[in-house]
Design an enzyme around this catalytic site. Structure first.
Site, PDB file in Angstrom:
ATOM      1  N   GLU A  89       0.850  -1.117  -0.122  1.00  0.00           N
ATOM      2  CA  GLU A  89      -0.136  -0.087  -0.013  1.00  0.00           C
ATOM      3  C   GLU A  89       0.808   1.388  -0.105  1.00  0.00           C
ATOM      4  O   GLU A  89       2.013   1.309   0.548  1.00  0.00           O
ATOM      5  CB  GLU A  89      -0.907  -0.171   1.174  1.00  0.00           C
ATOM      6  N   HIS A  90       0.461   2.292  -0.614  1.00  0.00           N
ATOM      7  CA  HIS A  90       1.040   3.548  -0.802  1.00  0.00           C
ATOM      8  C   HIS A  90       0.608   4.327   0.360  1.00  0.00           C
ATOM      9  O   HIS A  90      -0.468   4.538   0.904  1.00  0.00           O
ATOM     10  CB  HIS A  90       0.855   4.441  -1.863  1.00  0.00           C
ATOM     11  N   LEU A  91       1.705   5.013   1.203  1.00  0.00           N
ATOM     12  CA  LEU A  91       1.325   5.688   2.397  1.00  0.00           C
ATOM     13  C   LEU A  91       2.034   7.240   2.003  1.00  0.00           C
ATOM     14  O   LEU A  91       3.210   7.285   1.557  1.00  0.00           O
ATOM     15  CB  LEU A  91       1.967   5.354   3.703  1.00  0.00           C
ATOM     16  N   ASP A 217      16.396  -2.597  11.419  1.00  0.00           N
ATOM     17  CA  ASP A 217      17.314  -1.791  10.491  1.00  0.00           C
ATOM     18  C   ASP A 217      16.758  -0.433  10.600  1.00  0.00           C
ATOM     19  O   ASP A 217      16.524   0.348   9.798  1.00  0.00           O
ATOM     20  CB  ASP A 217      17.233  -2.169   8.883  1.00  0.00           C
TER      21      ASP A 217
END
Length: 309
Positions: A89-91, A217
């Site tokens: 999904e794009h945030l 990370d």
């Protein structure tokens, strides 16, 4: 690419947007679909599929804790030009600012979740008429992860181990030292590592390390915020010592005092914390040495010299 995404995501319309990005490992591009905007990370390396499958498993595990926001992964696919890609999904994210303290608190919640689950199961086991194991997520009593995850593009050995010191020495530092030996045969580094291995157990005396789900990370480039709060992404997850998470955060900056205050209000520092931070930073300096070259040799050797004193 558009046709591939239409087919794999079951969309009737896919169109590239102006949003693109990437780091030193992979490149990314956003696409508008009739099912919402997605972000696609692409890497042409032959081992990219393993890397992205590890990232997908990491994001899934983080989201299952319901503690801190991360992009929802959708699919790992073969890339049209070779290599692989991860669709998520794009945030709409921006630089972490006003939500830094909230991230510290949520990260601590994520680190504590497995420990609290273990405590709950222990209580239930001692209660007549209550069955154990009713939690959504099973308690994890070992260190490791179900799949290989990559810190950068180098794979991490995530075989399950009951002892954290053994796990860290054998499955984090030793593989990095093997790469150093293969790459340059650096004699001083190998001699220092031989000496350091004998000292590591002393840094964990009287310390009970409970496995915690880690991002793995967490440097400043892998955190952000959106309108709802903080977001973490690009994980290299495994179950390890919660202190490990803060090591790379302290190497490259990007985290404010409010982040640390909020975190340590929930997980206070224990004796020997600063030395163990150096030990955990050693992994990241060696990993950078093996990714980017001997510019990180001096930092790696300095840590080992200081820890073997």
């Amino acid at each position: 690419m558009e046709q591939l995404l239409k087919r794999e995501l079951g969309c009737s319309s896919v169109k590239a947007t102006g949003h693109s990005g990437g780091g030193c490992i992979s490149q990314g591009q956003s696409y508008d679909t009739d099912k919402g905007r997605v972000f696609v990370k692409v890497n042409s390396k032959s081992e990219a599929k393993r890397m992205f499958e590890g990232e997908m498993a990491s994001l899934t595990a983080i989201l299952e804790t319901h503690t801190v926001k991360a992009p929802r992964p959708l699919k790992v696919l073969d890339a049209p030009g070779g290599g692989s890609m991860l669709v998520m999904e794009h945030l709409d994210m921006k630089y972490l600012g006003s939500h830094a303290a909230k991230l510290g608190a949520q990260l601590a919640d994520m680190h504590l979740q497995n420990k609290k689950l273990g405590e709950t199961l222990q209580k239930e086991a001692g209660t007549v008429g209550r069955g154990g194991g009713q939690a959504d997520r099973p308690f994890v009593d070992q260190f490791g992860f179900d799949v290989v995850t990559c810190c950068g593009y180098l794979p991490q050995v995530n075989d399950w181990q009951r002892d954290w010191v053994t796990f860290y020495a054998q499955q984090r530092i030793q593989p990095q030292m093997d790469m150093v030996e293969k790459g340059s045969g650096d004699r001083e580094a190998l001699e220092l590592w031989s000496a350091l291995q004998l000292k590591i157990p002393d840094l964990f005396l009287d310390l009970d390390v409970v496995p915690a789900l880690l991002h793995g990370d967490l440097w400043g480039g892998n955190v952000a915020e959106d309108s709802s709060g903080p977001v973490i992404f690009d994980p290299a997850s495994f179950y390890g010592h919660s202190e490990y998470e803060l090591a790379i955060a302290g190497m490259f900056g990007g985290f404010s005092g409010s982040f640390y205050s909020a975190y340590h209000s929930k997980i206070p520092k224990t004796p020997g914390f600063e030395k163990r931070q150096k030990l955990y930073q050693l992994f990241h300096y060696l990993n950078h040495w093996n990714h980017f070259g001997s510019g990180y040799r001096g930092s790696s050797l300095n840590i080992m010299r200081n820890l073997v004193k």
